[in-house]
Design a protein around this motif. Structure first.
Motif, short mmCIF file in Angstrom:
data_model
loop_
_atom_site.label_atom_id
_atom_site.label_comp_id
_atom_site.label_asym_id
_atom_site.label_seq_id
_atom_site.Cartn_x
_atom_site.Cartn_y
_atom_site.Cartn_z
N VAL A 14 0.83 -1.20 0.00
CA VAL A 14 0.00 0.00 0.00
C VAL A 14 0.87 1.25 0.00
O VAL A 14 2.01 1.24 0.47
CB VAL A 14 -1.00 0.01 1.19
CG1 VAL A 14 -1.86 -1.24 1.16
CG2 VAL A 14 -0.30 0.13 2.53
N PHE A 15 0.32 2.32 -0.55
CA PHE A 15 1.05 3.58 -0.73
C PHE A 15 0.31 4.65 0.04
O PHE A 15 -0.88 4.89 -0.19
CB PHE A 15 1.12 3.93 -2.22
CG PHE A 15 1.91 2.91 -3.00
CD1 PHE A 15 1.38 1.65 -3.27
CD2 PHE A 15 3.20 3.19 -3.43
CE1 PHE A 15 2.12 0.70 -3.94
CE2 PHE A 15 3.95 2.24 -4.12
CZ PHE A 15 3.40 0.99 -4.37
N GLU A 16 1.02 5.26 0.98
CA GLU A 16 0.37 6.21 1.87
C GLU A 16 1.14 7.52 1.92
O GLU A 16 2.33 7.55 1.58
CB GLU A 16 0.31 5.61 3.30
CG GLU A 16 -0.49 4.32 3.41
CD GLU A 16 -2.00 4.56 3.48
OE1 GLU A 16 -2.47 5.68 3.17
OE2 GLU A 16 -2.71 3.61 3.86
N GLY A 17 0.48 8.56 2.37
CA GLY A 17 1.14 9.85 2.51
C GLY A 17 0.14 10.97 2.24
O GLY A 17 -0.99 10.71 1.82
N LEU A 132 3.62 -4.49 3.06
CA LEU A 132 4.48 -3.32 3.03
C LEU A 132 3.60 -2.08 2.86
O LEU A 132 2.70 -2.07 2.01
CB LEU A 132 5.44 -3.46 1.84
CG LEU A 132 6.37 -2.30 1.51
CD1 LEU A 132 7.37 -2.08 2.64
CD2 LEU A 132 7.14 -2.60 0.20
N ALA A 133 3.83 -1.08 3.70
CA ALA A 133 3.17 0.22 3.52
C ALA A 133 4.26 1.24 3.25
O ALA A 133 5.10 1.51 4.12
CB ALA A 133 2.37 0.60 4.76
N ILE A 134 4.29 1.79 2.05
CA ILE A 134 5.31 2.77 1.70
C ILE A 134 4.73 4.15 1.99
O ILE A 134 3.73 4.56 1.39
CB ILE A 134 5.74 2.64 0.23
CG1 ILE A 134 6.25 1.21 -0.02
CG2 ILE A 134 6.81 3.67 -0.12
CD1 ILE A 134 6.63 0.93 -1.47
N LEU A 135 5.36 4.81 2.94
CA LEU A 135 4.85 6.11 3.39
C LEU A 135 5.67 7.22 2.73
O LEU A 135 6.86 7.37 3.01
CB LEU A 135 4.93 6.15 4.92
CG LEU A 135 4.36 7.29 5.70
CD1 LEU A 135 3.04 7.80 5.10
CD2 LEU A 135 4.09 6.84 7.13
N PHE A 136 5.02 7.97 1.85
CA PHE A 136 5.69 9.06 1.12
C PHE A 136 5.76 10.29 2.01
O PHE A 136 4.72 10.83 2.40
CB PHE A 136 4.89 9.40 -0.15
CG PHE A 136 5.04 8.39 -1.26
CD1 PHE A 136 4.78 7.05 -1.05
CD2 PHE A 136 5.42 8.80 -2.53
CE1 PHE A 136 4.91 6.12 -2.08
CE2 PHE A 136 5.55 7.89 -3.57
CZ PHE A 136 5.30 6.55 -3.34
N ILE A 179 5.61 -0.56 7.96
CA ILE A 179 5.77 0.77 7.37
C ILE A 179 7.23 1.03 7.00
O ILE A 179 8.14 0.79 7.79
CB ILE A 179 5.29 1.88 8.34
CG1 ILE A 179 3.79 1.76 8.58
CG2 ILE A 179 5.64 3.26 7.80
CD1 ILE A 179 3.24 2.81 9.55
N ARG A 180 7.44 1.52 5.78
CA ARG A 180 8.76 2.02 5.37
C ARG A 180 8.56 3.44 4.86
O ARG A 180 7.67 3.69 4.04
CB ARG A 180 9.37 1.16 4.24
CG ARG A 180 9.68 -0.25 4.64
CD ARG A 180 10.88 -0.34 5.62
NE ARG A 180 11.10 -1.71 6.07
CZ ARG A 180 10.46 -2.30 7.08
NH1 ARG A 180 9.57 -1.64 7.79
NH2 ARG A 180 10.71 -3.56 7.39
N ARG A 181 9.38 4.35 5.34
CA ARG A 181 9.23 5.76 4.97
C ARG A 181 10.20 6.11 3.85
O ARG A 181 11.35 5.69 3.89
CB ARG A 181 9.49 6.64 6.19
CG ARG A 181 8.46 6.40 7.28
CD ARG A 181 8.67 7.31 8.47
NE ARG A 181 7.39 7.51 9.15
CZ ARG A 181 6.85 6.65 10.00
NH1 ARG A 181 7.48 5.52 10.29
NH2 ARG A 181 5.68 6.88 10.54
N ILE A 182 9.71 6.88 2.87
CA ILE A 182 10.64 7.31 1.82
C ILE A 182 10.58 8.82 1.65
O ILE A 182 9.55 9.45 1.91
CB ILE A 182 10.35 6.63 0.46
CG1 ILE A 182 8.95 6.95 -0.03
CG2 ILE A 182 10.54 5.12 0.53
CD1 ILE A 182 8.80 6.63 -1.48
N ASP A 183 11.70 9.38 1.21
CA ASP A 183 11.80 10.82 1.01
C ASP A 183 11.23 11.14 -0.37
O ASP A 183 11.88 10.93 -1.39
CB ASP A 183 13.28 11.22 1.10
CG ASP A 183 13.50 12.69 0.76
OD1 ASP A 183 12.50 13.41 0.49
OD2 ASP A 183 14.68 13.11 0.75
#
Ligand code: TYD
Length: 210
Positions: A14-17, A132-136, A179-183
């Motif tokens: 999933v894509f979050e932010g 996996l939740a990729i947090l933008f 959750i994994r955070r990306i810049d």
């Protein structure tokens, strides 16, 4: 000898932010890449195009037209339908599901609207946990600039700056193992590579559908 049923091999990513951080662009790039590598991929989004999703889109124009409790119920009802009709069957048949927003968005946005974050998360026992939740992560002002400048859109009621600052604070405080955070301020190509480096290892392991 007992017969062991095969482990479903689907993955939920999933894509979050906050708004305007580039989620949809990256989902498109990732879906293309994974398909090229021979995986069976579905890209989907919330709010959905279903009956509750359509009600939610009307709210964008006038958020005051329902109570915050009703608003939360609409997002949960939309997700329940999405899980039953698309997400769970796709995961059970072994597909990789890329979902633009999921229950962490409800935690952050409806949490910012005054609902209790822990209670919102606890209401999602029906929803498969993401692998996996990729947090933008990007400054709220940058996202707003991308929406109004780049896309030429105007801001809906969820995208007002004070609201999005509260939303981003809740996202920042979420602490869940997937959750994994990306810049998300980095160029598209750099973000694409980072995402691929998070996703590829995940495809090499197996998942049990919850
Ligand atoms: P967005 O991803 O912008 O969808 P679209 O591009 O189809 O309009 O989501 C719409 C808005 O809904 C966004 O500002 C975030 C908000 N939202 C919530 O408040 N709670 C939720 O649970 C979800 C999924 C979205």
């Amino acid at each position: 000898m007992s017969i062991v049923s095969p482990v479903a091999s689907g993955r939920l990513i999933v894509f979050e932010g906050t708004d305007g951080t580039g989620k949809s662009t990256q989902i498109r790039l990732l879906a293309d890449e994974l398909s090229r590598r021979g995986h069976s991929v579905i890209a989907t989004r919330e709010p959905t195009q279903g009956p509750y999703g359509q009600q939610i889109r009307k709210l964008y124009l006038d958020r005051g037209s329902c109570s915050r409790e009703e608003e939360l119920e609409l997002f949960i009802a939309d997700r329940r339908m999405h899980v039953e009709e698309l997400l769970r069957p796709a995961l059970q048949s072994g597909q990789i599901v890329l979902c633009d927003r999921y229950f962490l968005s409800t935690a952050a946005y409806q949490g910012a609207n005054g609902m209790d974050v822990a209670t919102i998360l606890a209401r999602h026992g029906f929803a498969p946990q993401p692998d996996l939740a990729i947090l933008f992560e990007a400054p709220v002002t940058l996202g707003i600039e991308r929406i109004t400048g780049g896309r030429g859109d105007s801001l809906n009621d969820f995208e007002k700056v004070e609201n999005l600052i509260r939303v981003s604070e809740i996202f920042a405080a979420l602490d869940l193992p997937y959750i994994r955070r990306i810049d998300a301020t980095q160029p598209i190509e750099a973000v694409r590579k980072t995402i691929l480096s998070l996703v590829l290892p995940l495809l090499a392991t197996s998942r049990a559908v919850n």
